[in-house]
Design an enzyme around this catalytic site. Structure first.
Site, PDB file in Angstrom:
ATOM      1  N   ASN A  62       0.844  -1.208   0.000  1.00  0.00           N
ATOM      2  CA  ASN A  62       0.000   0.000   0.000  1.00  0.00           C
ATOM      3  C   ASN A  62       0.875   1.251   0.000  1.00  0.00           C
ATOM      4  O   ASN A  62       1.979   1.271   0.537  1.00  0.00           O
ATOM      5  CB  ASN A  62      -0.985  -0.011   1.173  1.00  0.00           C
ATOM      6  CG  ASN A  62      -0.333  -0.145   2.532  1.00  0.00           C
ATOM      7  OD1 ASN A  62       0.692  -0.799   2.674  1.00  0.00           O
ATOM      8  ND2 ASN A  62      -0.928   0.461   3.545  1.00  0.00           N
ATOM      9  N   GLU A  64       0.463   5.310   0.709  1.00  0.00           N
ATOM     10  CA  GLU A  64      -0.455   6.340   1.215  1.00  0.00           C
ATOM     11  C   GLU A  64      -0.074   7.729   0.719  1.00  0.00           C
ATOM     12  O   GLU A  64       0.967   7.931   0.097  1.00  0.00           O
ATOM     13  CB  GLU A  64      -0.471   6.270   2.756  1.00  0.00           C
ATOM     14  CG  GLU A  64      -0.998   4.924   3.225  1.00  0.00           C
ATOM     15  CD  GLU A  64      -1.219   4.842   4.722  1.00  0.00           C
ATOM     16  OE1 GLU A  64      -0.731   5.709   5.469  1.00  0.00           O
ATOM     17  OE2 GLU A  64      -1.901   3.876   5.138  1.00  0.00           O
ATOM     18  N   CYS A  73      -4.319   1.090  -2.271  1.00  0.00           N
ATOM     19  CA  CYS A  73      -4.239  -0.204  -1.585  1.00  0.00           C
ATOM     20  C   CYS A  73      -3.203  -1.090  -2.264  1.00  0.00           C
ATOM     21  O   CYS A  73      -2.863  -0.911  -3.442  1.00  0.00           O
ATOM     22  CB  CYS A  73      -5.600  -0.902  -1.612  1.00  0.00           C
ATOM     23  SG  CYS A  73      -6.835  -0.161  -0.532  1.00  0.00           S
ATOM     24  N   GLU A  75      -3.502  -4.174  -3.192  1.00  0.00           N
ATOM     25  CA  GLU A  75      -4.030  -5.064  -4.232  1.00  0.00           C
ATOM     26  C   GLU A  75      -4.038  -4.408  -5.609  1.00  0.00           C
ATOM     27  O   GLU A  75      -3.518  -4.981  -6.562  1.00  0.00           O
ATOM     28  CB  GLU A  75      -5.437  -5.553  -3.830  1.00  0.00           C
ATOM     29  CG  GLU A  75      -5.462  -6.398  -2.547  1.00  0.00           C
ATOM     30  CD  GLU A  75      -5.661  -5.589  -1.279  1.00  0.00           C
ATOM     31  OE1 GLU A  75      -5.281  -4.397  -1.257  1.00  0.00           O
ATOM     32  OE2 GLU A  75      -6.200  -6.140  -0.308  1.00  0.00           O
TER      33      GLU A  75
HETATM   34  N1  THU Z   1      -5.402  -1.138   2.574  1.00  0.00           N
HETATM   35  C1  THU Z   1      -4.961  -1.934   1.557  1.00  0.00           C
HETATM   36  O1  THU Z   1      -3.818  -1.786   1.089  1.00  0.00           O
HETATM   37  N2  THU Z   1      -5.798  -2.901   1.101  1.00  0.00           N
HETATM   38  C2  THU Z   1      -7.049  -3.125   1.567  1.00  0.00           C
HETATM   39  O2  THU Z   1      -7.768  -3.963   1.026  1.00  0.00           O
HETATM   40  C3  THU Z   1      -7.541  -2.384   2.726  1.00  0.00           C
HETATM   41  C4  THU Z   1      -6.706  -1.270   3.191  1.00  0.00           C
HETATM   42  C5  THU Z   1      -4.516  -0.079   3.070  1.00  0.00           C
HETATM   43  C6  THU Z   1      -4.991   1.322   2.749  1.00  0.00           C
HETATM   44  C7  THU Z   1      -4.285   2.130   3.840  1.00  0.00           C
HETATM   45  O3  THU Z   1      -2.987   2.449   3.389  1.00  0.00           O
HETATM   46  C8  THU Z   1      -4.192   1.161   4.996  1.00  0.00           C
HETATM   47  O4  THU Z   1      -4.412  -0.137   4.472  1.00  0.00           O
HETATM   48  C9  THU Z   1      -5.171   1.420   6.124  1.00  0.00           C
HETATM   49  O5  THU Z   1      -6.475   1.487   5.632  1.00  0.00           O
END
Ligand code: THU
Length: 160
Positions: A62, A64, A73, A75
């Site tokens: 992920n 941010e 995210c 995925e």
């Molecule tokens: N996040 C993902 O990478 N995949 C998901 O399916 C759910 C959430 C990440 C987004 C953010 O950087 C962190 O997790 C907290 O929400």
């Protein structure tokens, strides 16, 4: 009014050594990608490793952003990396794992709704199932045969 029930099937193993070698390798690739997470705001690391049809593994984490809705995210990051590396080739399996900042997660991490929509679209586009291997930091591993199973009643391009 008729009451209806939907059942979702999945498999569970207690430990990675109970997966077959290819799935274990994919989960290890996801775990190895956790340090690549850029998550200074949530401090919640997520990593996804995609296996393409030709066996290639591509992993991403992920990413941010100070403008929170722009966070990407793990995925879709892995799906985009796979599409860049092998355009037009389906992803057949994805392993997803997480590392939380203040607790050890011992239940599998599940993709968010938006990620489920992306994974489901990929299955429809390629007419190929996309298996999911989900694990927390420790604990059991869930295996879903089709990503779309995690998004019952999802929006489908067939309506357009
Ligand atoms: N996040 C993902 O990478 N995949 C998901 O399916 C759910 C959430 C990440 C987004 C953010 O950087 C962190 O997790 C907290 O929400």
């Amino acid at each position: 009014m008729k009451s209806k029930t939907l059942t979702i099937g999945f498999s569970e193993v207690d430990r990675p050594d109970q997966l077959d070698a290819a799935d274990r390798e994919l989960l290890e690739a996801a775990t190895a990608a956790l340090p690549n997470s850029y998550s200074p705001y949530s401090k919640f690391k997520v990593a996804a490793a995609a296996r393409l049809e030709d066996g290639t593994i591509v992993a991403a984490a992920n990413t941010e952003n100070a403008a929170y809705p722009m966070c990407i995210c793990a995925e879709p990051n892995a799906m985009a990396a796979a599409a860049a590396l092998r355009p037009g080739m389906p992803v057949v399996t994805m392993a997803i794992t997480v590392k939380a900042p203040t607790q050890t997660l011992n239940t599998p991490a599940s993709p968010c709704g938006s990620c489920r929509q992306i994974l489901s679209e990929h299955e429809g586009r390629f007419g190929h199932s996309l298996r999911l291997i989900l694990r927390g930091e420790t604990g059991p591993i869930y295996v879903f045969d089709r990503a779309g199973d995690l998004l019952p009643f999802g929006f489908s391009g067939e309506l357009l």
